[in-house]
Design an enzyme around this catalytic site. Sequence first.
Site, PDB file in Angstrom:
ATOM      1  NE  ARG A  56      -0.503   4.815   8.835  1.00 53.16           N
ATOM      2  CZ  ARG A  56      -1.973   4.839   9.288  1.00 53.16           C
ATOM      3  NH1 ARG A  56      -2.138   4.998  10.399  1.00 53.16           N
ATOM      4  NH2 ARG A  56      -2.677   4.501   8.173  1.00 53.16           N
ATOM      5  CG  HIS A 110      -1.599  -1.266   5.726  1.00 57.11           C
ATOM      6  ND1 HIS A 110      -2.323  -0.168   6.646  1.00 57.11           N
ATOM      7  CD2 HIS A 110      -1.550  -0.524   4.376  1.00 57.11           C
ATOM      8  CE1 HIS A 110      -2.773   0.606   5.715  1.00 57.11           C
ATOM      9  NE2 HIS A 110      -2.465   0.549   4.427  1.00 57.11           N
ATOM     10  CG  ASP A 167      -0.719   3.905   5.111  1.00 58.43           C
ATOM     11  OD1 ASP A 167       0.338   4.686   5.613  1.00 58.43           O
ATOM     12  OD2 ASP A 167      -1.922   3.933   5.628  1.00 58.43           O
ATOM     13  CB  CYS A 192      -5.534  -0.452   4.563  1.00 59.93           C
ATOM     14  SG  CYS A 192      -5.571   0.071   2.942  1.00 59.93           S
ATOM     15  CB  CYS A 228      -1.063  -0.003   1.115  1.00 57.71           C
ATOM     16  SG  CYS A 228      -2.230   1.503   1.140  1.00 57.71           S
TER      17      CYS A 228
HETATM   18 CO    CO Z   1      -3.259   1.125   3.039  1.00 56.73          CO
END
Ligand code: CO
Length: 209
Positions: free
Chosen positions: A46, A98, A44, A101, A42
């Site tokens: 993080r 994850h 993302d 999400c 992803c």
């Molecule tokens: Co995500």
Amino acid sequence: MAVINSIFENNAQWIQQKLAADPEYFHKLNLGQAPEYLYIGCSDSRVTAEEIMGLAPGEVFVHRNIANLVVNNDLNGQAVIHFAVRHLKVKHIIISGHYNCGGVKASMQPDDLGILNPWLRNIRDVYRMYQEELDAIEDYTERNDRLVELNVIEQVTNVLKLKVVQQARKERNIQIHGWIFDFKTGKLKNMDIDIEKIERDLHRIYELK
Ligand code: CO
């Protein structure tokens, strides 16, 4: 501006650290890459792929998008997989989702999100496939976490539908994995997806000749 400039200062420090450990570091990096892994995760901020896996530059070919999807008509993702499998000859393809999400969460609400609609539709389709199981989970977070897991299973399945992957499975037994990353603990979990079972169950119309 000061914050942006600090990135270049970080870069200068990083160069010094690398050169202190190995004066030939950048020369070697420039020679080429032979990563064993293709990681699809992803976007993302993080989920820092290399850092989580403890891998150095040159060790993993990375593709990231919203909710780690493998979409048939996404030229970008398809080109990445094709290049990694056929040219880099990676030994492993990893789909890593994850928990918590945002993309998966957004897909659980029937909101009009513009250009995100066709992208999130892929996750909504996963929801529809497992609707009974998901609707039976009352707790929202638990249901969301389960959809994250099911989404990884379906994206692994999508990888197995690709001719380039089917060929690499036959010729050199390329390995496919489904993982989940958990922010709460930092733990990367192997879902131990039974790839052979998915291959057996996959309708033969996906087995391209
Ligand atoms: Co995500």
